[in-house]
Enzyme design. Structure first.
Site, PDB file in Angstrom:
ATOM      1  N   GLN A 131       0.833  -1.205   0.000  1.00  0.00           N
ATOM      2  CA  GLN A 131       0.000   0.000   0.000  1.00  0.00           C
ATOM      3  C   GLN A 131       0.866   1.253   0.000  1.00  0.00           C
ATOM      4  O   GLN A 131       1.608   1.489   0.945  1.00  0.00           O
ATOM      5  CB  GLN A 131      -0.872  -0.042   1.265  1.00  0.00           C
ATOM      6  CG  GLN A 131      -1.709   1.189   1.514  1.00  0.00           C
ATOM      7  CD  GLN A 131      -2.615   1.010   2.738  1.00  0.00           C
ATOM      8  OE1 GLN A 131      -2.414   0.099   3.547  1.00  0.00           O
ATOM      9  NE2 GLN A 131      -3.592   1.869   2.891  1.00  0.00           N
ATOM     10  N   GLY A 132       0.775   2.050  -1.063  1.00  0.00           N
ATOM     11  CA  GLY A 132       1.605   3.260  -1.166  1.00  0.00           C
ATOM     12  C   GLY A 132       0.818   4.524  -0.867  1.00  0.00           C
ATOM     13  O   GLY A 132       0.372   5.206  -1.785  1.00  0.00           O
ATOM     14  N   TYR A 133       0.655   4.815   0.405  1.00  0.00           N
ATOM     15  CA  TYR A 133      -0.090   6.013   0.817  1.00  0.00           C
ATOM     16  C   TYR A 133       0.855   7.070   1.427  1.00  0.00           C
ATOM     17  O   TYR A 133       1.054   8.132   0.880  1.00  0.00           O
ATOM     18  CB  TYR A 133      -1.166   5.657   1.855  1.00  0.00           C
ATOM     19  CG  TYR A 133      -2.496   5.212   1.272  1.00  0.00           C
ATOM     20  CD1 TYR A 133      -2.604   4.746  -0.029  1.00  0.00           C
ATOM     21  CD2 TYR A 133      -3.652   5.255   2.046  1.00  0.00           C
ATOM     22  CE1 TYR A 133      -3.832   4.345  -0.543  1.00  0.00           C
ATOM     23  CE2 TYR A 133      -4.880   4.852   1.535  1.00  0.00           C
ATOM     24  CZ  TYR A 133      -4.966   4.397   0.244  1.00  0.00           C
ATOM     25  OH  TYR A 133      -6.172   4.004  -0.251  1.00  0.00           O
ATOM     26  N   SER A 134       1.422   6.759   2.590  1.00  0.00           N
ATOM     27  CA  SER A 134       2.198   7.757   3.340  1.00  0.00           C
ATOM     28  C   SER A 134       3.430   8.201   2.571  1.00  0.00           C
ATOM     29  O   SER A 134       4.031   7.429   1.822  1.00  0.00           O
ATOM     30  CB  SER A 134       2.656   7.180   4.679  1.00  0.00           C
ATOM     31  OG  SER A 134       1.557   6.915   5.498  1.00  0.00           O
ATOM     32  N   SER A 168       4.510  -1.450   4.285  1.00  0.00           N
ATOM     33  CA  SER A 168       4.699  -2.788   4.860  1.00  0.00           C
ATOM     34  C   SER A 168       4.927  -3.804   3.753  1.00  0.00           C
ATOM     35  O   SER A 168       4.184  -3.833   2.768  1.00  0.00           O
ATOM     36  CB  SER A 168       3.462  -3.228   5.654  1.00  0.00           C
ATOM     37  OG  SER A 168       3.202  -2.326   6.680  1.00  0.00           O
ATOM     38  N   GLU A 251     -10.719  -1.425   5.021  1.00  0.00           N
ATOM     39  CA  GLU A 251      -9.679  -1.765   5.983  1.00  0.00           C
ATOM     40  C   GLU A 251     -10.276  -1.927   7.378  1.00  0.00           C
ATOM     41  O   GLU A 251      -9.783  -2.681   8.190  1.00  0.00           O
ATOM     42  CB  GLU A 251      -8.617  -0.658   5.988  1.00  0.00           C
ATOM     43  CG  GLU A 251      -7.401  -0.982   6.832  1.00  0.00           C
ATOM     44  CD  GLU A 251      -6.279   0.023   6.635  1.00  0.00           C
ATOM     45  OE1 GLU A 251      -6.565   1.169   6.254  1.00  0.00           O
ATOM     46  OE2 GLU A 251      -5.128  -0.347   6.875  1.00  0.00           O
ATOM     47  N   ASN A 376      -3.152   8.603  17.372  1.00  0.00           N
ATOM     48  CA  ASN A 376      -4.247   8.767  18.334  1.00  0.00           C
ATOM     49  C   ASN A 376      -4.727  10.214  18.386  1.00  0.00           C
ATOM     50  O   ASN A 376      -5.912  10.481  18.554  1.00  0.00           O
ATOM     51  CB  ASN A 376      -3.771   8.343  19.723  1.00  0.00           C
ATOM     52  CG  ASN A 376      -3.811   6.830  19.896  1.00  0.00           C
ATOM     53  OD1 ASN A 376      -3.951   6.091  18.922  1.00  0.00           O
ATOM     54  ND2 ASN A 376      -3.697   6.387  21.132  1.00  0.00           N
TER      55      ASN A 376
END
Lengths: 396, 339
Positions: A131-134, A168, A251, A376
Site C-alpha cells: 500500500q503506497g499512501y504515506s 509494509s 480496511e 491517536n
C-alpha cells in the site's frame, strides 16, 4: 438479537477446522503462530507457499462474491473462519493487503479489465500487494501527497515519480497501489489518482527501514519514472482521494476480526506465562489481565454489532472513527502488561545480538500502533469534530 | 448471529425517551430532592405500563425480558430518574419470578398494576425502602420476605440527593425464601441496570459538555475548538460508545440464560461504569469552574454515576469475578470461545 451461531454456521466451522488441522502440518508446522504483527518479516517463503495452499483449498478471499472467485461467505462465516484460523495458529497472512484492500477496491471502483487482470492472482495466493499512501511530508496530513503521475502520450503510459514510506512488506510484494498527483498544481484532496503498479521494474527502489525491534517490515519506496499502463488507474484522474478513502472503509470492516483473534492469541500467551511464572498470583497483574480481557471483549462485541449493520440513532456510527484509537491504545497497554508479567526476565533477550522473544517484540512493536494509520491525536480530532460536532479548529 | 435490536424495541425506547425527556427535567429532579417522592410521577410511569414491562402476561404485565428493558434503563439514566423503576423491572420482578409460588402470584399483578412496590436489598440498605409494601432482604446469603411495617427503617442522607437510602433492621425470625442463586441473580440484574443507566448518564454529561464548550469563549474562540478540550471529550466518546455493546450483550445473556451471563454482566458493569466515571471527570473539567457549582446541572448526573459505580457489586467485586474466570482452567479463553 441472536448471539448464537446457526447449525449451518457450526457445520462451516467444522469444515474449516478440519481443513486447517489437515493442512497446517508437515512443511507448514513451523510457521504456526508466526508472521503476525511484529513478526511479519519471518518465514516469507514458507508463508507464500501457505498462501497458495490456502488458495487451493478455496480459503482465500472467502468474503468476495463468487463471481470473482470468492465463496460469498456471510459475515458469520467470515467470523468463524477468522476464529478457527487463529485457533489453529494459522500464520500471518502475506496476502491480506490484496485480499482485504485491493480486491474490494477493484470490485467497488475498478474496471472489468482491472478485475480480470488482478483478482485471479490475489485469489490464487500468487500475487502479493502493498500500500503506497504515506510520504515523508504526508503522514497525518495524508492529502499532502507530492508523488507525481504524468501521462506520456507517446508511450501511452503513466510515469510516477516521488517517494512513499512506511510501506509494509514492499520488499516481498508483486504490486503496489499508489496515490499520486495527476494535476501538477493541485493541492489537498483534489487532483489525485489511484494507480496499480508492478513492483519489479527499474523505476522502483525499495529500501528497508530498520525498526527499534531490530527488524524490518516497513520500507521506503522510491519511484523514478516508474511506469504503469493507461488502464492501470482506478477511477478517473482526480478521483484518487475518493477511491483511497473507500479503501480505508474496507480496511476497518471484516479485517478487524482477524486482528482481534491475533490479539486473543497474544492475551492467551500472557495468561499462560502468568500462570507459569507465578505472576498470576499478583493482584495488580490479575486486575490488569482482567482489564485486557474486557477490552478485547469490548472490541469483539462492537465489531459484531457493527457487522450486524447496526443503525441505532444517537450513536457515533462508530467503527471507522473509533476502532483505531481503541485497539491501538489497548494493544500498546497489552505490550506493557506482557513485560510486567515477565518481570525482571523481560530484559533478557532470547539470543544475541538482538533476538527478541514473542512478548518482547509485542512490547516494542506495539509502540508503533498508536502512530501508524492515523495517530491517536489525529483520531481524537476527527472524533471530536465529526462525531461530537465540536467547533473546528482553524487549519493552516 | 445478529447483534441488533428490533424495530419494536427501538420504537418502545423512543416513546419512553420522549416521555422522560419532557417530564423529568433537571428542575423536576431538583424539585423532587426538596419535596420527596411525587406519587403523580409514579402513577404516570404505571400508566405507561413501565412497572409491568418484565411481569409475565398472565400476571398483567407485558411479558418482556431484560433485553427489552435495557434500552429503557439507559433512558432512565439519561434523565437521572429518581424513581425505583429500573429496580422494579430488572431486579424486583425477575426475583419474584424466580422465587415463584404464592409470593409471585400475589405480588407480580400488584406490581404491574402499580398497587405495590417490591424492593430488593442486598447491601444493608434499600433505596426508597419507606415506599415499599414488600421488602426482599439478603442476610447470610439468603433472601427474606419482610413486611416493611414490621421492620425498622432509618433514613440516610445520600451524597447523590436523588437516592433515598434506608437502613433496615428486621426480625431475625423471618423465614428465608430463597438462597444464594437467587441473591446472585438479583445482584447481576441490578448490576445490568446500573450499567445501562451509566450509559445514559455518560451520554447526558457528554451532551452537556459539548454544548457548553461550544458556547463558552476564551481567547476569542469557543473553548471546544481547542484540541486539549476536544481530546478529553473524544476519549469519553470512545469509551462510552464502546461500552454499549457489552451492556447489550449482558442483557441478552441474562434474558437467554447463558451459562456465562454473570461474567458478561461483570464486563458490562465495569465498561459502563468506567465510561461514566471518565465522563464525569472530563466533563467537569470541560465546564471549568462552573461545573463545580450547585447551580449547574452537571452534578445531578455525576453524583448518580458515582453512586451506581459502587452499587450491585463495586469495581473490585466485578474485576475479581473476571480475573477468577480467566485464571480458572474451566473457562475456555481461546479463539473459538469469543462469543
Amino acid at each position: 438479537m441472536e448471539l448464537r451461531f446457526s447449525i449451518e454456521d457450526e457445520r462451516f466451522r467444522e469444515e474449516i477446522a478440519d481443513w486447517l488441522a489437515d493442512n497446517l502440518t508437515g512443511e507448514f508446522a513451523a510457521i504456526r503462530f508466526r508472521g503476525g504483527p511484529g513478526d511479519e518479516h519471518m518465514f516469507p517463503e514458507e508463508r507464500k507457499a501457505w498462501e497458495r495452499r490456502l488458495a487451493e483449498g478455496g480459503w482465500t478471499c472467502i468474503g468476495w462474491p463468487e463471481a470473482y472467485g470468492g465463496r460469498g461467505a456471510s459475515i458469520e462465516q467470515q467470523v468463524i473462519f477468522h476464529e478457527e484460523y487463529a485457533r489453529a495458529g494459522g500464520p500471518g497472512r502475506m496476502g491480506h493487503i490484496g485480499e482485504t484492500l485491493t480486491g474490494p477496491t477493484l470490485i467497488a471502483f475498478g474496471s472489468d479489465e482491472q478485475r480480470e487482470r488482478f483478482l485471479p492472482g490475489i485469489r490464487a495466493g500468487e500475487e502479493l500487494w502493498c500500500q503506497g499512501y504515506s510520504e515523508p511530508s504526508a503522514g497525518s496530513d495524508l492529502a499532502n501527497v507530492k508523488t507525481r503521475a504524468e501521462f506520456d502520450e507517446t508511450s501511452q503510459q503513466w510515469r510516477i515519480t516521488g517517494q512513499k514510506v512506511w510501506t509494509s512488506l514492499a520488499h516481498e510484494s508483486d504490486y503496489c497501489f499508489v496515490i499520486a498527483r495527476t494535476e501538477p498544481d493541485s493541492a489537498g484532496h483534489r487532483g489525485l489518482g489511484f494507480f496499480l503498479l508492478a513492483m519489479d521494474q527499474p523505476g522502483i527502489t525499495v529500501r528497508p527501514i530498520e525498526q527499534m525491534t531490530g527488524t524490518s517490515e516497513f520500507n521506503e519506496v522510491f519511484f523514478d519514472e516508474a511506469v504503469c499502463g493507461a488502464g492501470d488507474i482506478v477511477g478517473a484522474p482526480g478521483d484518487g482521494w475518493k477511491v483511497a478513502m473507500g479503501l480505508l472503509g474496507f480496511e476497518r470492516g471484516v479485517s478487524t476480526l482477524g486482528q482481534q483473534m491475533l490479539f486473543q492469541n497474544e492475551l492467551d500467551e500472557i495468561v499462560r506465562e502468568a500462570k507459569r511464572n507465578g505472576a498470576a498470583r499478583d493482584p495488580m497483574i490479575r486486575q490488569r489481565i482482567a482489564d485486557a480481557h474486557i477490552g478485547l471483549k469490548i472490541m469483539r462485541y462492537n465489531s459484531m454489532r457493527t457487522l450486524s449493520g447496526n443503525a441505532d440513532d444517537g450513536s457515533l456510527q462508530p467503527e471507522a472513527m473509533i476502532y483505531k484509537l481503541y485497539w491501538s491504545t489497548w494493544h500498546r497497554n497489552l505490550g506493557k502488561l506482557a513485560m510486567d508479567v515477565l518481570g525482571p526476565e523481560a530484559e533478557i533477550c532470547a539470543g544475541a545480538p538482538y533476538e527478541l522473544n514473542r512478548l518482547q517484540s509485542l512490547f516494542l512493536f506495539s509502540r508503533a500502533d498508536t502512530i501508524y494509520g492515523g495517530t491517536n491525536q489525529v483520531q481524537r480530532n476527527i472524533i471530536a469534530e465529526r462525531a461530537l460536532n465540536m467547533p473546528r479548529e482553524p487549519r493552516g | 448471529m445478529h447483534f441488533d435490536f428490533t424495530e419494536d424495541q427501538r420504537l418502545f425506547r423512543d416513546s419512553v425517551r420522549n416521555f422522560l425527556r419532557s417530564e423529568i427535567t433537571s428542575e423536576r429532579v431538583r424539585g423532587l430532592w426538596e419535596s420527596g417522592p411525587d406519587t403523580a410521577l409514579w402513577s404516570q410511569l404505571v400508566e405507561l405500563g413501565l412497572t409491568g414491562v418484565t411481569v409475565p402476561e398472565e400476571h398483567g404485565g407485558l411479558g418482556m425480558d431484560e433485553l427489552d428493558f435495557v434500552l429503557l434503563a439507559e433512558q432512565c439514566g439519561y434523565v437521572a430518574l429518581p424513581e425505583p423503576l429500573v429496580h422494579t423491572a430488572l431486579v424486583a420482578v425477575p426475583t419474584l419470578k424466580e422465587i415463584g409460588g404464592g409470593l409471585a402470584a400475589t405480588w407480580l399483578p400488584r406490581v404491574a398494576a402499580g398497587d405495590a412496590l417490591v424492593l430488593v436489598g442486598l447491601a444493608g440498605w434499600v433505596e426508597d425502602g419507606d415506599r415499599a409494601q414488600l421488602l426482599l432482604l439478603e442476610r447470610g446469603g439468603e433472601l427474606h420476605a419482610v413486611d416493611p411495617d414490621a421492620a425498622e427503617l432509618r433514613a440516610n442522607a445520600s451524597v447523590d440527593p436523588s437516592r433515598r437510602l434506608f437502613t433496615v433492621r428486621f426480625n431475625s425470625a423471618a423465614e428465608a425464601i430463597a438462597g444464594t442463586a437467587v441473591v446472585g441473580a438479583a445482584r447481576d440484574r441490578g448490576a445490568l441496570g446500573a450499567a445501562a443507566q451509566s450509559l445514559g448518564l455518560a451520554q447526558r454529561m457528554v451532551d452537556m459538555a459539548v454544548a457548553y464548550t461550544g458556547e463558552r469563549k476564551q481567547f476569542g474562540k469557543p473553548v471546544g475548538s481547542f484540541q486539549a478540550v476536544k481530546h478529553h471529550m473524544a476519549n469519553v466518546a470512545v469509551r462510552l460508545e464502546y461500552a454499549r455493546a457489552p451492556v447489550y450483550r449482558a442483557a441478552w445473556s441474562l434474558a437467554n440464560g447463558h451459562p456465562r451471563a454473570a461474567l458478561h454482566v461483570s464486563q458490562a458493569k465495569l465498561a459502563a461504569c468506567e465510561a461514566a466515571a471518565l465522563a464525569a471527570k472530563n466533563c467537569i473539567q470541560a465546564h471549568g469552574a462552573m461545573g463545580y457549582t450547585w447551580e449547574v446541572d452537571l452534578h445531578i448526573y455525576m453524583k448518580k454515576a458515582w453512586a451506581l459505580a459502587g452499587a450491585w457489586g463495586d469495581t473490585g467485586f466485578h474485576k475479581q469475578r473476571v480475573s477468577d474466570a480467566l485464571f480458572e482452567d474451566k473457562l475456555p479463553i481461546g479463539a473459538g470461545a469469543t462469543f
